[in-house]
Design a protein around this motif. Structure first.
Motif, PDB file in Angstrom:
ATOM      1  N   HIS A   1       0.863  -1.196   0.000  1.00  0.00           N
ATOM      2  CA  HIS A   1       0.000   0.000   0.000  1.00  0.00           C
ATOM      3  C   HIS A   1       0.892   1.237   0.000  1.00  0.00           C
ATOM      4  O   HIS A   1       2.095   1.150   0.288  1.00  0.00           O
ATOM      5  CB  HIS A   1      -0.968   0.010   1.190  1.00  0.00           C
ATOM      6  CG  HIS A   1      -0.313  -0.019   2.530  1.00  0.00           C
ATOM      7  ND1 HIS A   1       0.278   1.083   3.111  1.00  0.00           N
ATOM      8  CD2 HIS A   1      -0.133  -1.043   3.402  1.00  0.00           C
ATOM      9  CE1 HIS A   1       0.764   0.762   4.290  1.00  0.00           C
ATOM     10  NE2 HIS A   1       0.539  -0.527   4.490  1.00  0.00           N
TER      11      HIS A   1
ATOM     12  N   PRO B   1       0.906   7.886   3.403  1.00  0.00           N
ATOM     13  CA  PRO B   1       0.116   8.043   4.639  1.00  0.00           C
ATOM     14  C   PRO B   1       0.877   7.638   5.898  1.00  0.00           C
ATOM     15  O   PRO B   1       0.617   8.178   6.976  1.00  0.00           O
ATOM     16  CB  PRO B   1      -1.094   7.126   4.411  1.00  0.00           C
ATOM     17  CG  PRO B   1      -1.226   7.042   2.934  1.00  0.00           C
ATOM     18  CD  PRO B   1       0.201   7.059   2.414  1.00  0.00           C
TER      19      PRO B   1
ATOM     20  N   GLU C   1       3.516   9.285  -5.970  1.00  0.00           N
ATOM     21  CA  GLU C   1       2.134   8.839  -6.195  1.00  0.00           C
ATOM     22  C   GLU C   1       1.408   9.689  -7.232  1.00  0.00           C
ATOM     23  O   GLU C   1       0.485   9.220  -7.894  1.00  0.00           O
ATOM     24  CB  GLU C   1       1.332   8.923  -4.877  1.00  0.00           C
ATOM     25  CG  GLU C   1       1.630   7.858  -3.885  1.00  0.00           C
ATOM     26  CD  GLU C   1       1.022   6.524  -4.273  1.00  0.00           C
ATOM     27  OE1 GLU C   1      -0.072   6.486  -4.876  1.00  0.00           O
ATOM     28  OE2 GLU C   1       1.655   5.513  -3.966  1.00  0.00           O
TER      29      GLU C   1
ATOM     30  N   SER D   1      -7.305  10.000  -0.040  1.00  0.00           N
ATOM     31  CA  SER D   1      -7.085   8.586   0.274  1.00  0.00           C
ATOM     32  C   SER D   1      -8.374   7.810   0.500  1.00  0.00           C
ATOM     33  O   SER D   1      -8.563   6.737  -0.062  1.00  0.00           O
ATOM     34  CB  SER D   1      -6.224   8.448   1.528  1.00  0.00           C
ATOM     35  OG  SER D   1      -4.947   8.951   1.299  1.00  0.00           O
ATOM     36  N   TYR D   2      -9.236   8.359   1.353  1.00  0.00           N
ATOM     37  CA  TYR D   2     -10.386   7.585   1.811  1.00  0.00           C
ATOM     38  C   TYR D   2     -11.642   7.781   0.979  1.00  0.00           C
ATOM     39  O   TYR D   2     -12.355   6.815   0.719  1.00  0.00           O
ATOM     40  CB  TYR D   2     -10.651   7.880   3.289  1.00  0.00           C
ATOM     41  CG  TYR D   2      -9.475   7.496   4.139  1.00  0.00           C
ATOM     42  CD1 TYR D   2      -9.095   6.168   4.282  1.00  0.00           C
ATOM     43  CD2 TYR D   2      -8.697   8.459   4.760  1.00  0.00           C
ATOM     44  CE1 TYR D   2      -7.989   5.804   5.034  1.00  0.00           C
ATOM     45  CE2 TYR D   2      -7.593   8.106   5.522  1.00  0.00           C
ATOM     46  CZ  TYR D   2      -7.249   6.776   5.652  1.00  0.00           C
ATOM     47  OH  TYR D   2      -6.154   6.426   6.397  1.00  0.00           O
TER      48      TYR D   2
END
Length: 175
Positions: free
Chosen positions: A47, A51, A98, A161-162
């Motif tokens: 992952h 983060p 990223e 991210s979420y």
């Protein structure tokens, strides 16, 4: 106030597309998609690494405010700001790695996330310098600005991210 709706607003800012495309292209030119880029993005971990790495600067900066305001330990507060500043470049590097992998709407949010965190790092650099010179009031003002900016940047990063799922399930193992 509907925070989710507020955080969704940057997704539609198509005025950011030219800058986002230029940024993604420049990063892709430098990093490519080889082992270095994959490693920075977290392929070895399964992952994204960004983060994980951001917890050190944020934690150090928040703790510095507590040490100054609650315990009146300005030297420790300044040292924690320095730790946060030292931990920032690796977090930025993996975040930038990223960026080319993001979709258009994610890149828009990502640019604003990066901008907020750039303001935060600059503010904490100024706070560090003010603490070092004994200018406590100015140091605190820059720390408050930094905490505010990192909170906005963090909220956008969390949305990225979420809510937007940046990097989610990229290396999911099958079997």
């Amino acid at each position: 106030m509907d925070m989710h709706a507020l955080l969704q607003k940057p997704e539609s800012l198509d005025t950011l597309d030219a800058t986002a495309d230029l940024t993604a292209g420049a990063i892709d030119t430098v990093l490519g998609d080889g082992a270095l880029a994959q490693g920075l993005r977290g392929s070895w971990l399964g992952h994204p690494t960004h983060p994980l790495l951001i917890t050190l600067p944020i934690g150090a900066w928040l703790s510095s405010a507590v040490l100054d305001l609650v315990f009146k330990d300005r030297d420790a507060a300044r040292q924690l700001i320095a730790i946060g500043l030292a931990a920032t470049p690796p977090a930025v590097l993996v975040g930038l790695a990223e960026f080319p992998t993001l979709g258009r709407r994610q890149r828009r949010v990502g640019l604003l996330h990066a901008a907020g965190n750039t303001v935060a790092a600059a503010a904490f650099l100024m706070a560090y310098r003010k603490y070092k010179r004994g200018k406590i009031g100015a140091a605190r003002a820059f720390s408050v600005l930094g905490l505010t900016a990192v909170s906005v940047g963090g909220a956008l990063g969390g949305h990225l991210s979420y809510a937007q799922g940046a990097g989610v399930h990229r290396w999911q193992l099958i079997g």
